[in-house]
Every structure is written in structure tokens, then in C-alpha cells.
Design a protein around this motif. Structure first.
Motif, PDB file in Angstrom:
ATOM      1  N   GLU A  14       0.828  -1.206   0.000  1.00 57.19           N
ATOM      2  CA  GLU A  14       0.000   0.000   0.000  1.00 57.19           C
ATOM      3  C   GLU A  14       0.861   1.256   0.000  1.00 57.19           C
ATOM      4  O   GLU A  14       0.504   2.266  -0.611  1.00 57.19           O
ATOM      5  CB  GLU A  14      -0.907   0.013   1.241  1.00 57.19           C
ATOM      6  N   ARG A  15       1.991   1.211   0.700  1.00 58.28           N
ATOM      7  CA  ARG A  15       2.915   2.334   0.783  1.00 58.28           C
ATOM      8  C   ARG A  15       4.334   1.788   0.615  1.00 58.28           C
ATOM      9  O   ARG A  15       5.023   1.488   1.582  1.00 58.28           O
ATOM     10  CB  ARG A  15       2.780   3.054   2.127  1.00 58.28           C
ATOM     11  N   ARG A  62      13.067  11.282  -0.498  1.00 58.68           N
ATOM     12  CA  ARG A  62      11.784  10.672  -0.200  1.00 58.68           C
ATOM     13  C   ARG A  62      10.904  10.689  -1.443  1.00 58.68           C
ATOM     14  O   ARG A  62      10.971  11.601  -2.253  1.00 58.68           O
ATOM     15  CB  ARG A  62      11.059  11.436   0.927  1.00 58.68           C
ATOM     16  N   ASP A  89       7.089   9.498  -1.279  1.00 62.47           N
ATOM     17  CA  ASP A  89       6.052   8.828  -0.492  1.00 62.47           C
ATOM     18  C   ASP A  89       4.785   8.609  -1.311  1.00 62.47           C
ATOM     19  O   ASP A  89       3.708   9.103  -0.988  1.00 62.47           O
ATOM     20  CB  ASP A  89       5.758   9.653   0.761  1.00 62.47           C
ATOM     21  N   PRO A 109       1.713   6.451  -3.041  1.00 58.64           N
ATOM     22  CA  PRO A 109       0.902   5.273  -2.710  1.00 58.64           C
ATOM     23  C   PRO A 109       1.160   4.140  -3.697  1.00 58.64           C
ATOM     24  O   PRO A 109       1.445   4.378  -4.875  1.00 58.64           O
ATOM     25  CB  PRO A 109      -0.532   5.785  -2.830  1.00 58.64           C
ATOM     26  N   ASP A 122       1.519  11.596  -6.058  1.00 62.11           N
ATOM     27  CA  ASP A 122       0.105  11.383  -5.717  1.00 62.11           C
ATOM     28  C   ASP A 122      -0.620  10.447  -6.685  1.00 62.11           C
ATOM     29  O   ASP A 122      -1.841  10.312  -6.613  1.00 62.11           O
ATOM     30  CB  ASP A 122      -0.625  12.722  -5.642  1.00 62.11           C
ATOM     31  N   PRO A 158      -0.914   6.523  -7.799  1.00 65.83           N
ATOM     32  CA  PRO A 158      -0.513   5.188  -7.339  1.00 65.83           C
ATOM     33  C   PRO A 158       0.485   4.535  -8.289  1.00 65.83           C
ATOM     34  O   PRO A 158       0.356   4.635  -9.520  1.00 65.83           O
ATOM     35  CB  PRO A 158      -1.839   4.429  -7.299  1.00 65.83           C
TER      36      PRO A 158
END
Length: 270
Positions: free
Chosen positions: A66-67, A85, A87, A89, A133, A135
Motif C-alpha cells: 500500500e505504501r 523521499r 512517499d 501510494p 500522488d 498510485p
């Protein structure tokens, strides 16, 4: 109804190159190309599937977290590059769908719930989609390094384009670590690049035949002593169906480097 997304083969550069001082502007054009990709898309992708030349598995594998975390699989770079980083999804649904499509074509595929994103993914995607942002799923290349298998995998994954997924093959069109920076490599790399550009522009059937025999191309084994950084192009070409086009042409460390786009309809010559 969503408009089909294209498939791309993108150069991912060297290590964390886009996030380091670059006084010579070596990576400027490549970074601009990556940053410009979103503007070329028919609409915002629902998800992105990236095939990385830095992950080899038996059969194909897809990240299912999921992450997903990051894997800093480069060495000897400034400390800050190990603090980068991204981050983003993950998309367990896309990973499962892609694995099902591959298995449906008789191709071995698994979903890895634990693996993170290597630098062949998060470094170029941090440039192309800095908001992190959309996926994202990473896919490996098969350890057998069979180009025909990777072309078949791309064909199996082609329906994802109609479902709003952007397919990216992340590698390098020239990847001979010993030749980088050697001016004697320039002409030889251009020979392979010309062959690759000509081959990519063919229709499905002739293109697949040419790409499957890449090792016999002019300077093929010089450009790629091993195939792992070229195989993501095979997946993108298989997924793209229509004739491809070179959309990035540059020179890095005395070698020709290209990026390619594939889209068009499902009409081919198979």
C-alpha cells in the motif's frame, strides 16, 4: 470512457543524478524530458506501472504494498541522496490485475508485498511526478533476460493502458558501464542508437523480430553487455502496439541516449 495511455521507455539516468549538483548540465535535458512527460499524456493516469532494469526475478514480480518504501541501491553518492523521499501510494489492485494478465498469457507472475521501489523507479518518477500522488507499482524483469518473453509480457499488459494506467519501461538505451565517458564510445553508441530508433518505428511484427534479435544489431553487445537495462523497452514496445517514436535524444558521458513512446491502436501485424 478513458483515453488509452501511451507506453514509454525512459532513461533513468545514473544513480540519484537529478538530485545532485550538476555544474556541466549533463543531466539537464534528460530531467527536462522526464518533467515534461505529464503534459504529453491524454489525461491524468489512474496509476503508473514501471518496469525497472534494477529488479530481476524468476518470472515477473510486482510490488503490492500500500505504501512502498525506497531502496537506495546506489553507492558512493553524497549523503543527502540517501535521504530522498518519494512517499507515493502503491496500488495493490493494479499489481493483482497485472499479475492476472500475465498469468492469463501463460507468463509466470507474482506479487511481492514487501519490496520497495528501487532507484530505477523513484529517481525518474520524482522528476516526472514530483507530487507523488499517482498510485505506483514496480515490475521486475525476468532473470532469464529473454527479449521475446518481455515483448510478450508487454502485449499481455496492454489492456492496462485502456484502463488508465501509464506503462513506463525504465532503463537506459545504452548501458555499458566501462564505456561511459570514453570518447571512443560515441560513434559506436550512435550506431546502436540509430538501429534502435529505426527498429522501434516499425509495426508490431517486424519490430518484435528486430528487437528480439537486439544482440545481433550493430554494436548491440557493446551497447548492452547484459540486457537488463534494455528489457524494459521490450515491455513498453509490446504494450504499445503501434509504431514507436523517439521522443528524447541526448548524449551523456560520450554516449547516445534515447527515450521512446509507444501508443496508437491495437491494430498490428501479428
Amino acid at each position: 470512457m478513458m483515453t488509452a495511455q501511451p507506453a514509454y521507455f525512459i532513461p533513468h539516468g545514473g544513480g540519484p543524478c537529478f538530485f545532485m549538483d550538476d555544474p556541466q548540465g549533463m543531466w539537464t535535458d534528460m530531467a527536462a524530458f522526464l518533467a515534461g512527460i505529464p503534459a504529453t499524456l491524454p489525461e491524468r493516469p489512474k496509476a503508473v506501472l514501471v518496469v525497472s532494469g534494477h529488479w530481476e526475478t524468476d518470472g515477473f514480480a510486482l510490488t503490492g504494498a500500500e505504501r512502498p518504501g525506497l531502496i537506495y541501491d546506489y553507492h558512493g553518492f553524497p549523503p543527502h541522496t540517501y535521504q530522498l523521499r518519494y512517499d507515493v501510494p502503491g496500488s495493490p489492485g493494479l499489481a493483482a490485475r497485472a499479475a492476472d494478465l500475465l498469468r492469463g498469457a501463460g507468463i509466470a507472475a507474482t506479487v511481492d508485498q514487501a519490496r520497495g521501489l528501487d532507484h530505477g523507479v523513484f529517481v525518474p518518477l520524482k522528476v516526472a511526478f514530483p507530487d507523488a500522488d499517482i498510485p505506483l507499482v514496480e515490475m521486475s524483469v525476468d532473470r532469464g533476460l529473454d527479449p521475446a518473453l518481455h515483448l510478450s509480457a508487454g502485449r499481455a499488459l496492454a489492456p492496462l493502458r485502456d484502463e488508465g494506467a501509464l506503462i513506463l519501461g525504465s532503463g537506459m538505451s545504452f548501458h555499458n558501464m566501462r564505456a561511459y565517458g570514453d570518447p571512443r564510445a560515441t560513434t559506436r553508441s550512435r550506431e546502436f542508437d540509430a538501429w534502435l530508433t529505426e527498429s522501434v518505428a516499425l509495426l508490431d511484427g517486424p519490430r518484435a523480430e528486430r528487437l528480439a534479435a537486439w544482440a545481433d544489431a550493430p554494436q548491440g553487445r557493446f551497447a548492452h553487455p547484459e540486457a537488463e537495462h534494455l528489457l524494459p523497452l521490450m515491455v513498453a514496445a509490446g504494450a504499445g502496439c503501434g509504431p514507436g517514436e523517439r521522443v528524447f535524444a541526448g548524449e551523456v558521458l560520450s554516449t547516445a541516449i534515447s527515450g521512446f513512446r509507444f501508443d496508437d491502436s491495437r491494430e498490428g501485424t501479428f
